[in-house]
Design a protein around this motif. Structure first.
Motif, PDB file in Angstrom:
ATOM      1  N   ASN A  80       0.801  -1.223   0.000  1.00  0.00           N
ATOM      2  CA  ASN A  80       0.000   0.000   0.000  1.00  0.00           C
ATOM      3  C   ASN A  80       0.834   1.274   0.000  1.00  0.00           C
ATOM      4  O   ASN A  80       0.336   2.330  -0.384  1.00  0.00           O
TER       5      ASN A  80
ATOM      6  N   LEU B 249      -4.127   6.400  -2.322  1.00  0.00           N
ATOM      7  CA  LEU B 249      -4.427   6.110  -0.929  1.00  0.00           C
ATOM      8  C   LEU B 249      -3.759   7.110   0.017  1.00  0.00           C
ATOM      9  O   LEU B 249      -4.189   7.274   1.154  1.00  0.00           O
TER      10      LEU B 249
ATOM     11  N   TYR C 145      -8.792   9.688   2.279  1.00  0.00           N
ATOM     12  CA  TYR C 145      -8.729   8.307   2.763  1.00  0.00           C
ATOM     13  C   TYR C 145      -8.287   8.225   4.224  1.00  0.00           C
ATOM     14  O   TYR C 145      -8.082   7.126   4.740  1.00  0.00           O
TER      15      TYR C 145
ATOM     16  N   GLY D 298     -10.344   4.419   3.358  1.00  0.00           N
ATOM     17  CA  GLY D 298      -9.000   3.872   3.204  1.00  0.00           C
ATOM     18  C   GLY D 298      -8.945   2.386   3.495  1.00  0.00           C
ATOM     19  O   GLY D 298      -8.297   1.620   2.772  1.00  0.00           O
TER      20      GLY D 298
ATOM     21  N   ARG E 225     -10.201   0.327   0.644  1.00  0.00           N
ATOM     22  CA  ARG E 225      -9.262   0.249  -0.484  1.00  0.00           C
ATOM     23  C   ARG E 225      -8.176  -0.788  -0.208  1.00  0.00           C
ATOM     24  O   ARG E 225      -7.803  -1.570  -1.103  1.00  0.00           O
TER      25      ARG E 225
END
Length: 264
Positions: free
Chosen positions: A157, A163, A168, A180, A183
């Motif tokens: 990530n 992100l 997020y 967030g 995701r």
């Protein structure tokens, strides 16, 4: 028939801080991914989560890893080092050693490792540039430790610049919000070869919350963190794992405690 037994270890990222249910219980990407796993398979899976907020990388390993492996999981996810990065004197190599240890133990127990890197919070943080440099160094060091290991499931990530954007993140700017966490859960499921709900990649943005700025932000969020550092306390002191025994997750969202199930 699938026999998925998934255990998660980590800190606030994996505990789910920032994605709280109405009763205040943290949910987070690991809970979401586990339920999404059951939904994608159309079969129940077993899920445990040992993560506790505030933990450094090696305390995660020392306090959570063996307890998780004792459940005989088929898959184990690990992320750590976010709290270590906020301590500039902690060597990056020392943090990366924790990842190597987890990989070795997973190999010994024939468990598939799901390796995550945390999201990059530095856009809104004081000293964000310094933290980003340390995060870049940690990401490179960990990836070097698992180089050539195609059997390690990677859900990375840190490089995700989308992100890293403010929509997020929660008000403290250090933990992801519901958007967030969804995701990240979508990335984990995709790395496992499963199809997440496409909306999870970018839920509608809720801008109803008040984002503190200036002195109000420092007083509410930075001040308490500094006090914990000075008093050598942690936000996780006194907390226990939310799922230290197997939970059975059924397709459609039904959850049943299954303490004492034979994992073999």
């Amino acid at each position: 028939m699938a026999d998925v037994r998934y255990a998660a270890i980590g800190d606030s990222f994996t505990e789910g801080v920032g994605d709280e249910l109405p009763d205040g219980t943290p949910r987070g990407w690991a809970d979401l991914a586990a339920q999404g796993w059951a939904d994608a398979l159309g079969e129940p899976i077993r899920y445990a989560n040992f993560a506790i907020r505030g933990r450094l990388a090696w305390p995660i390993v020392e306090e959570q890893l063996e307890a998780a492996l004792a459940l005989k999981p088929t898959h184990l996810s690990f992320n750590g080092g976010g709290n270590d990065m906020l301590r500039p004197r902690t060597p990056i190599s020392r943090i990366a050693d924790a990842f190597s240890h987890v990989l070795r133990r997973c190999d010994e127990e024939q468990v598939t490792l799901i390796l995550l890197s945390g999201a990059d919070p530095t856009e809104g943080l004081p000293l964000g540039g310094l933290i980003r440099r340390r995060g870049d160094q940690l990401s490179a060091a960990v990836e070097a430790r698992v180089g050539g290991r195609d059997d390690v499931v990677r859900a990375l990530n840190w490089p995700d610049r989308e992100l890293a954007r403010a929509p997020y993140w929660s008000q403290d700017r250090l933990h992801m919000n519901t958007r967030g966490h969804h995701r990240v859960a979508a990335r984990v499921l995709t790395a496992l070869g499963l199809q997440p709900d496409p909306q999870w990649w970018s839920l509608p943005f809720d801008d109803s919350g008040v984002r503190l700025r200036g002195a109000a932000y420092y007083r509410t969020h930075v001040g308490p963190w500094l006090r914990r550092r000075l008093t050598r306390t942690s936000s996780g002191d006194g907390r226990v794992a939310k799922f230290a025994e197997w939970q059975e997750l059924r397709p459609g969202g039904m959850t049943h405690a299954t303490e004492g199930l034979d994992p073999s």
